[in-house]
Design an enzyme around this catalytic site. Structure first.
Site, PDB file in Angstrom:
ATOM      1  N   ASP A   1     -56.167  -6.545  19.360  1.00 42.58           N
ATOM      2  CA  ASP A   1     -54.958  -6.569  20.169  1.00 42.58           C
ATOM      3  C   ASP A   1     -55.235  -7.375  21.438  1.00 42.58           C
ATOM      4  OD1 ASP A   1     -52.280  -5.708  20.872  1.00 42.58           O
ATOM      5  OD2 ASP A   1     -52.697  -3.927  19.660  1.00 42.58           O
TER       6      ASP A   1
ATOM      7  N   ASP B   1     -49.615  -8.742  22.245  1.00 40.36           N
ATOM      8  CA  ASP B   1     -48.660  -7.764  22.752  1.00 40.36           C
ATOM      9  C   ASP B   1     -47.574  -8.453  23.576  1.00 40.36           C
ATOM     10  OD1 ASP B   1     -48.126  -4.807  23.171  1.00 40.36           O
ATOM     11  OD2 ASP B   1     -48.345  -5.438  25.260  1.00 40.36           O
TER      12      ASP B   1
ATOM     13  N   GLU C   1     -46.093 -10.140  19.042  1.00 43.13           N
ATOM     14  CA  GLU C   1     -45.029  -9.156  19.205  1.00 43.13           C
ATOM     15  C   GLU C   1     -43.968  -9.782  20.103  1.00 43.13           C
ATOM     16  OE1 GLU C   1     -44.531  -4.503  20.590  1.00 43.13           O
ATOM     17  OE2 GLU C   1     -45.766  -5.864  21.795  1.00 43.13           O
TER      18      GLU C   1
ATOM     19  N   HIS D   1     -47.885   1.782  15.803  1.00 47.48           N
ATOM     20  CA  HIS D   1     -48.237   2.763  16.832  1.00 47.48           C
ATOM     21  C   HIS D   1     -47.080   3.069  17.781  1.00 47.48           C
ATOM     22  CE1 HIS D   1     -48.677  -1.155  18.684  1.00 47.48           C
ATOM     23  NE2 HIS D   1     -48.674  -0.580  19.871  1.00 47.48           N
ATOM     24  N   ASP D   2     -46.040   2.232  17.775  1.00 43.91           N
ATOM     25  CA  ASP D   2     -44.881   2.437  18.642  1.00 43.91           C
ATOM     26  C   ASP D   2     -43.663   2.962  17.891  1.00 43.91           C
ATOM     27  OD1 ASP D   2     -46.010   1.649  21.049  1.00 43.91           O
ATOM     28  OD2 ASP D   2     -45.481  -0.461  20.787  1.00 43.91           O
TER      29      ASP D   2
END
Length: 556
Positions: free
Chosen positions: A99, A200, A257, A332-333
């Site tokens: 990440d 991210d 993302e 994860h979100d």
């Protein structure tokens, strides 16, 4: 698309390290725990492992607030552990994607500590600072975690921008020195052995030109300003520079993302000639059950299948031959997909999870499996808000229930059961021993109560389990070029019960049919008599009759 790039044929498995496997008895997952489970992931058949952040962090947002990009958070392990993880993964033929969080840092990063010391500090220009306007925030931009996106700093009497937590100050990408520091850090990680980056909120790097020219510009309402800020004026210049300086020099996988993107935007970011990223994560399909009352994701509404089909079909068709899709149901979100789009009851959990997997994995793009998805892990329902750890969940409860009093505690808890990020973050369920085999200490977040029935050990001992179904889907993707390259054609898009589509190449077709309901359905889709069932979540084929949550794929 030729299908010749390795990442186009890969399947990615996301690990949330804090919740995957504890090895040192402190209740927190760690790198040695991941290493011990790499053979399991190899047996599943995935090719790439994406790790949520493992960098040094005060953990205000569970690692997405980084205080040192080149150090490992001690509770996860050491840099030597990470190098061992790379080594073991590579010996197993697995790649590791890290990440990359470069829209913001922690306020405990050395850069920000220096930045806030004085207005003329060299690091001041690494962040976004503005004077008060009439004694208030520079504008009405709102944090994605609730409240103002500006925080006042007493030392210099200015505000700094934070699109997320106030402990996550946004970086100033207008500063070329900052940009090249980031590129050097990325190069360092690639030289350590990392095989790619998940980036991210990467499309937030360039703030709108209105912000530079007029700090008084305001957003339209007091919800999150993230979509307003996304896709700013210099974002493509920054990513092309990043690609030239770093990414193009390595054979790696990259995914950005990108909240608020359209298909046209995605082609700019990940088009075959864009020289930026290889694919993007879009959020349209994850927002189909958003609140109709203005609460964003805080909702307990059932999704509309026609809307879901229209969104996914748009992305399949608009990007075909122009850019590459990423395929995912949860991360994860996002809450657990079987609880959200399937049916997590004892009767239908496995069958509906297989249906959802079938629907997604036969589309064009790189599939992402979130940890526990392959065994059908579900959402949780803890009775008290005090049991939740997610900052976004706690802030939303405080804002909507305690401050604004826009809903009752019970109603908000029903929304949390549906939408909280903690649904995805409960510890991985390995077996039916204490704490699901995740740890022998108190876990940092409670284990889902259903771990005795839903766990890896049980899945591996049952040849009809969801695990082996995912294994088959992954194998088919590796051995059938049609899945990678075929054209997508949706069927009966207005049908609100069944999702059916074709994948078509010059010499073969697939017909994918998924019943999204627990009711029997009768549907006919044209296919030759010679068509054979390639895979199904039922043992037999009743032709045009579809049983509850039935999914099947015909090959002809």
């Amino acid at each position: 698309m030729t299908g010749e790039q390795w990442w186009q044929q890969a399947v990615v498995y996301q690990i949330y390290p804090r919740s995957f496997q504890d090895s040192n008895h402190d209740g927190i997952g760690d790198i040695p725990g991941i290493i011990a489970r790499l053979p399991y992931l190899k047996s599943l058949g995935v090719q790439v492992i994406w790790l949520s952040p493992i960098y040094e962090s005060p953990n205000d947002d569970n690692g997405y607030d980084i205080s040192d990009y080149c150090r490992i958070l001690p509770e996860f392990g050491t840099m030597a552990d990470v190098q061992e993880m790379f080594s073991v993964a590579h010996r197993l033929g697995l790649k590791i994607m890290m990440d990359l969080v470069i829209n913001h840092t922690s306020d405990e990063h050395a850069w920000f500590k220096a930045s806030r010391q004085s207005k003329d500090n060299p690091y001041r220009q690494y962040y976004i600072w503005r004077d008060p306007v009439d004694g208030h925030e520079p504008n009405n931009w709102q944090s994605d975690f609730g409240g103002s996106a500006w925080a006042f700093d007493d030392t210099t009497q200015q505000y700094y921008l934070h699109l997320f937590s106030k402990k996550q100050p946004d970086l100033n990408w207008e500063n070329p020195t900052l940009r090249h520091e980031i590129y050097s850090m990325m190069t360092w990680w690639l030289n350590q052995g990392v095989d790619g980056f998940r980036m991210d909120v990467i499309n937030l790097l360039s703030k709108p030109v209105h912000f530079v020219d007029d700090p008084n510009v305001t957003t339209e309402n007091h919800s999150s300003s993230m979509n307003f800020i996304a896709n700013g004026p210099k974002i493509h210049a920054y990513l092309q520079e990043m690609n030239h300086e770093v990414l193009s020099k390595y054979d790696i996988i990259t995914v950005g993302e990108t909240p608020g993107v359209t298909t046209k935007d995605a082609i700019k970011y990940a088009g075959t000639t864009a020289n930026e990223l290889q694919m993007t994560f879009q959020f349209e399909h994850t927002e189909v059950d958003n609140s109709r009352e203005g609460f964003g994701k805080w909702s307990d509404e059932r999704f509309n299948l026609v809307m879901l089909k229209r969104i996914l079909s748009k992305w399949q068709n608009d990007l075909y031959g122009k850019a590459w899709n990423s395929l995912y149901w949860n991360n994860h979100d996002r809450p657990r997909v079987v609880s959200r789009f399937g049916n997590d009851s004892d009767q239908y959990r496995v069958i509906s999870a297989k249906m959802l997997a079938t629907t997604l994995h036969f589309m064009q793009g790189t599939p992402y499996i979130y940890q526990g998805e392959e065994i059908g892990m579900t959402n949780v329902k803890w009775p008290s808000i005090t049991q939740y750890k997610d900052i976004d969940t706690r802030n939303a409860y405080d804002d909507l229930v305690l401050k604004q009093k826009r809903m009752t505690p019970d109603k908000m808890m029903s929304y949390i059961y549906h939408s909280s990020r903690d649904n995805a973050r409960t510890p991985m369920q390995w077996d039916k021993t204490l704490n699901a085999g995740f740890t022998d200490d108190k876990p940092w977040l409670p284990v889902n109560n259903n771990y005795s029935e839903i766990n890896v050990s049980a899945a591996l001992s049952d040849k009809q389990s969801l695990f082996y179904y995912y294994q088959k889907l992954i194998h088919l993707r590796q051995t059938m070029p049609l899945i990678t390259t075929g054209k997508y054609v949706v069927l009966d898009i207005a049908d609100d019960s069944v999702y059916a589509y074709r994948r078509i190449s010059d010499d073969a077709q697939l017909l994918v049919i998924s019943n999204f309901t627990e009711k029997m359905q009768k549907h006919h889709y044209e296919r030759p008599d010679s068509a054979t069932v390639l895979i199904s979540n039922y043992d037999d084929d009743l032709g045009d009759t579809l049983r509850p949550y039935e999914a099947k794929v015909y090959l002809f």
